[in-house]
Design a protein around this motif. Structure first.
Motif, PDB file in Angstrom:
ATOM      1  N   ILE A  11     -29.403 -19.595   2.380  1.00  0.00           N
ATOM      2  CA  ILE A  11     -30.674 -19.653   1.659  1.00  0.00           C
ATOM      3  C   ILE A  11     -30.856 -18.302   0.967  1.00  0.00           C
ATOM      4  N   PRO A  12     -31.033 -18.272  -0.357  1.00  0.00           N
ATOM      5  CA  PRO A  12     -31.183 -16.996  -1.069  1.00  0.00           C
ATOM      6  C   PRO A  12     -32.352 -16.172  -0.522  1.00  0.00           C
ATOM      7  N   LEU A  13     -32.208 -14.864  -0.619  1.00  0.00           N
ATOM      8  CA  LEU A  13     -33.195 -13.955  -0.042  1.00  0.00           C
ATOM      9  C   LEU A  13     -34.597 -14.181  -0.602  1.00  0.00           C
ATOM     10  N   VAL A  14     -34.694 -14.504  -1.873  1.00  0.00           N
ATOM     11  CA  VAL A  14     -36.007 -14.717  -2.465  1.00  0.00           C
ATOM     12  C   VAL A  14     -36.714 -15.900  -1.799  1.00  0.00           C
ATOM     13  N   LEU A  15     -35.954 -16.924  -1.442  1.00  0.00           N
ATOM     14  CA  LEU A  15     -36.516 -18.074  -0.738  1.00  0.00           C
ATOM     15  C   LEU A  15     -36.863 -17.725   0.703  1.00  0.00           C
ATOM     16  N   VAL A  16     -36.012 -16.930   1.339  1.00  0.00           N
ATOM     17  CA  VAL A  16     -36.291 -16.474   2.704  1.00  0.00           C
ATOM     18  C   VAL A  16     -37.637 -15.760   2.745  1.00  0.00           C
ATOM     19  N   LYS A  17     -37.854 -14.873   1.790  1.00  0.00           N
ATOM     20  CA  LYS A  17     -39.118 -14.119   1.751  1.00  0.00           C
ATOM     21  C   LYS A  17     -40.311 -15.041   1.524  1.00  0.00           C
ATOM     22  N   SER A  18     -40.135 -16.048   0.696  1.00  0.00           N
ATOM     23  CA  SER A  18     -41.220 -16.995   0.441  1.00  0.00           C
ATOM     24  C   SER A  18     -41.576 -17.767   1.707  1.00  0.00           C
ATOM     25  N   ILE A  19     -40.558 -18.214   2.437  1.00  0.00           N
ATOM     26  CA  ILE A  19     -40.799 -18.953   3.686  1.00  0.00           C
ATOM     27  C   ILE A  19     -41.538 -18.074   4.688  1.00  0.00           C
ATOM     28  N   ILE A  20     -41.114 -16.828   4.788  1.00  0.00           N
ATOM     29  CA  ILE A  20     -41.774 -15.896   5.717  1.00  0.00           C
ATOM     30  C   ILE A  20     -43.245 -15.719   5.359  1.00  0.00           C
ATOM     31  N   GLU A  21     -43.546 -15.621   4.085  1.00  0.00           N
ATOM     32  CA  GLU A  21     -44.943 -15.469   3.661  1.00  0.00           C
ATOM     33  C   GLU A  21     -45.765 -16.691   4.044  1.00  0.00           C
ATOM     34  N   TRP A  22     -45.201 -17.880   3.921  1.00  0.00           N
ATOM     35  CA  TRP A  22     -45.918 -19.092   4.313  1.00  0.00           C
ATOM     36  C   TRP A  22     -46.215 -19.089   5.809  1.00  0.00           C
ATOM     37  N   THR A  23     -45.262 -18.612   6.623  1.00  0.00           N
ATOM     38  CA  THR A  23     -45.466 -18.632   8.080  1.00  0.00           C
ATOM     39  C   THR A  23     -46.596 -17.705   8.514  1.00  0.00           C
ATOM     40  N   LYS A  24     -46.908 -16.711   7.688  1.00  0.00           N
ATOM     41  CA  LYS A  24     -47.963 -15.751   8.043  1.00  0.00           C
ATOM     42  C   LYS A  24     -49.362 -16.357   7.947  1.00  0.00           C
ATOM     43  N   LYS A  25     -49.464 -17.540   7.358  1.00  0.00           N
ATOM     44  CA  LYS A  25     -50.769 -18.169   7.172  1.00  0.00           C
ATOM     45  C   LYS A  25     -51.200 -18.999   8.378  1.00  0.00           C
ATOM     46  N   ALA A  26     -50.370 -19.024   9.416  1.00  0.00           N
ATOM     47  CA  ALA A  26     -50.700 -19.733  10.654  1.00  0.00           C
ATOM     48  C   ALA A  26     -49.976 -19.039  11.811  1.00  0.00           C
ATOM     49  N   GLU A  27     -50.229 -19.501  13.023  1.00  0.00           N
ATOM     50  CA  GLU A  27     -49.567 -18.929  14.200  1.00  0.00           C
ATOM     51  C   GLU A  27     -48.194 -19.577  14.355  1.00  0.00           C
ATOM     52  N   ILE A  28     -47.242 -19.093  13.576  1.00  0.00           N
ATOM     53  CA  ILE A  28     -45.912 -19.711  13.548  1.00  0.00           C
ATOM     54  C   ILE A  28     -44.846 -18.662  13.851  1.00  0.00           C
ATOM     55  N   HIS A  29     -43.958 -19.014  14.756  1.00  0.00           N
ATOM     56  CA  HIS A  29     -42.836 -18.153  15.136  1.00  0.00           C
ATOM     57  C   HIS A  29     -41.674 -18.410  14.171  1.00  0.00           C
ATOM     58  N   ILE A  30     -40.978 -17.350  13.783  1.00  0.00           N
ATOM     59  CA  ILE A  30     -39.849 -17.513  12.861  1.00  0.00           C
ATOM     60  C   ILE A  30     -38.599 -16.852  13.431  1.00  0.00           C
ATOM     61  N   SER A  31     -37.482 -17.563  13.351  1.00  0.00           N
ATOM     62  CA  SER A  31     -36.177 -17.052  13.771  1.00  0.00           C
ATOM     63  C   SER A  31     -35.251 -17.073  12.567  1.00  0.00           C
ATOM     64  N   LEU A  32     -34.497 -15.991  12.390  1.00  0.00           N
ATOM     65  CA  LEU A  32     -33.610 -15.846  11.238  1.00  0.00           C
ATOM     66  C   LEU A  32     -32.154 -15.786  11.698  1.00  0.00           C
ATOM     67  N   PHE A  33     -31.290 -16.477  10.964  1.00  0.00           N
ATOM     68  CA  PHE A  33     -29.879 -16.548  11.346  1.00  0.00           C
ATOM     69  C   PHE A  33     -28.977 -16.233  10.158  1.00  0.00           C
ATOM     70  N   HIS A  34     -27.957 -15.443  10.417  1.00  0.00           N
ATOM     71  CA  HIS A  34     -26.880 -15.242   9.441  1.00  0.00           C
ATOM     72  C   HIS A  34     -25.583 -15.017  10.208  1.00  0.00           C
ATOM     73  N   GLY A  35     -24.598 -15.848   9.922  1.00  0.00           N
ATOM     74  CA  GLY A  35     -23.287 -15.685  10.553  1.00  0.00           C
ATOM     75  C   GLY A  35     -23.378 -15.702  12.069  1.00  0.00           C
ATOM     76  N   GLU A  36     -22.917 -14.619  12.678  1.00  0.00           N
ATOM     77  CA  GLU A  36     -22.907 -14.515  14.134  1.00  0.00           C
ATOM     78  C   GLU A  36     -24.201 -13.909  14.684  1.00  0.00           C
ATOM     79  N   HIS A  37     -25.189 -13.717  13.837  1.00  0.00           N
ATOM     80  CA  HIS A  37     -26.391 -12.999  14.263  1.00  0.00           C
ATOM     81  C   HIS A  37     -27.644 -13.877  14.240  1.00  0.00           C
ATOM     82  N   TRP A  38     -28.423 -13.775  15.308  1.00  0.00           N
ATOM     83  CA  TRP A  38     -29.720 -14.425  15.437  1.00  0.00           C
ATOM     84  C   TRP A  38     -30.750 -13.317  15.643  1.00  0.00           C
ATOM     85  N   TYR A  39     -31.702 -13.254  14.742  1.00  0.00           N
ATOM     86  CA  TYR A  39     -32.690 -12.181  14.768  1.00  0.00           C
ATOM     87  C   TYR A  39     -34.052 -12.677  15.244  1.00  0.00           C
TER      88      TYR A  39
END
Length: 272
Positions: free
Chosen positions: A84-112
């Motif tokens: 998912i392109p970074l610009v879309l990642v940032k947009s999704i993160i901004e949407w999650t800030k409008k409610a009590e929503i947990h977000i997990s990010l994944f790339h390759g071998e990494h889970w953040y």
């Protein structure tokens, strides 16, 4: 039917009620010829599948991770990587800030994960993998520096909040993203152009001399529909969504009743 490969979803399909592999399934897989690959196709990250392949005695078998966003051959070589392109990642993160929503990010071998809470503890327990603890802003800085995107974003929260977010993301980014409502409290987000079926096809074209028509596949959820439709024999477990059962060639037992092992055992017995 005759098949040259087995492909299976993990959660809700291959694992039993204890979120583990049954002894029957492990013994059955270990009895198969090593020339028949067992390919796990999941929304999970690679490390959340490696311990399962090890338990099956199939450490050198390939995998389709992140719903097809990352395809690895048996040696761990990357055959496909779609993010998912970074610009879309940032947009999704901004949407999650409008409610009590947990977000997990994944790339390759990494889970953040930004913090330890109910949701992160639950995923650690379910997947047997530990995340990299890092504030979301630092993850974005890292990905900006390295020009990376997300193989998967997972958002979790109360059902009403998740329903609202699903609607907003579908409205604003539905043409760019796959939004899988795997549970009432979860959304798994992936690039629109990939699926488990596209990932499996990439793998077969690169490393095997047969195609999708010679694969038997198992699944239970919306992200398995394309896979079950395109393989030679698609099997839905009894707990599968109605839409998944509708496209399957057969419906086996519930995942808690060892449905995958039941079907494989029946097919293998018929060959004797």
């Amino acid at each position: 039917m005759k098949f040259k490969a087995i492909c299976s979803d993990v959660d809700g399909t291959l694992l039993n009620s204890e979120r583990d592999l049954s002894p029957r399934l492990k013994n059955l897989i270990k009895s198969l010829s090593p020339e028949i690959p067992v390919i796990l196709a999941s929304s999970r990250m690679p490390d959340a599948m490696r311990h399962l392949l090890k338990d099956l005695g199939r450490e050198s078998d390939p995998m389709v991770a992140y719903n097809g966003g990352l395809v690895l051959d048996g040696k761990g070589e990357v055959l496909e990587s779609v993010t998912i392109p970074l610009v879309l990642v940032k947009s999704i993160i901004e949407w999650t800030k409008k409610a009590e929503i947990h977000i997990s990010l994944f790339h390759g071998e990494h889970w953040y994960e930004a913090k330890e809470d109910y949701w992160s503890k639950r995923e650690i327990q379910n997947t047997k993998v530990n995340p990299t603890w890092m504030p979301t802003t630092e993850v974005l800085d890292l990905w900006t520096k390295d020009n990376l995107g997300a193989h998967k974003i997972m958002v979790m929260g109360e059902s009403n909040d998740i329903s609202w977010l699903f609607g907003e993301l579908h409205l604003h980014h539905g043409k760019e993203l796959h939004l899988y409502r795997s549970k009432d409290t979860y959304i798994e987000i992936a690039p629109r152009k990939i699926s488990k079926a596209t990932g499996l096809e990439v793998l077969l074209n690169a490393r095997f001399d047969f195609g999708l028509e010679e694969v038997i596949a198992f699944g239970d959820n919306y992200n398995d529909i394309d896979l079950l439709q395109k393989v030679g024999w698609g099997v839905a477990v009894a707990n599968a969504r109605p839409e998944v059962k509708a496209v399957a060639n057969e419906v086996t037992l519930h995942h808690k009743e060892d449905g995958v092992a039941e079907t494989l055992s029946r097919i293998l017995e018929s060959k004797k």
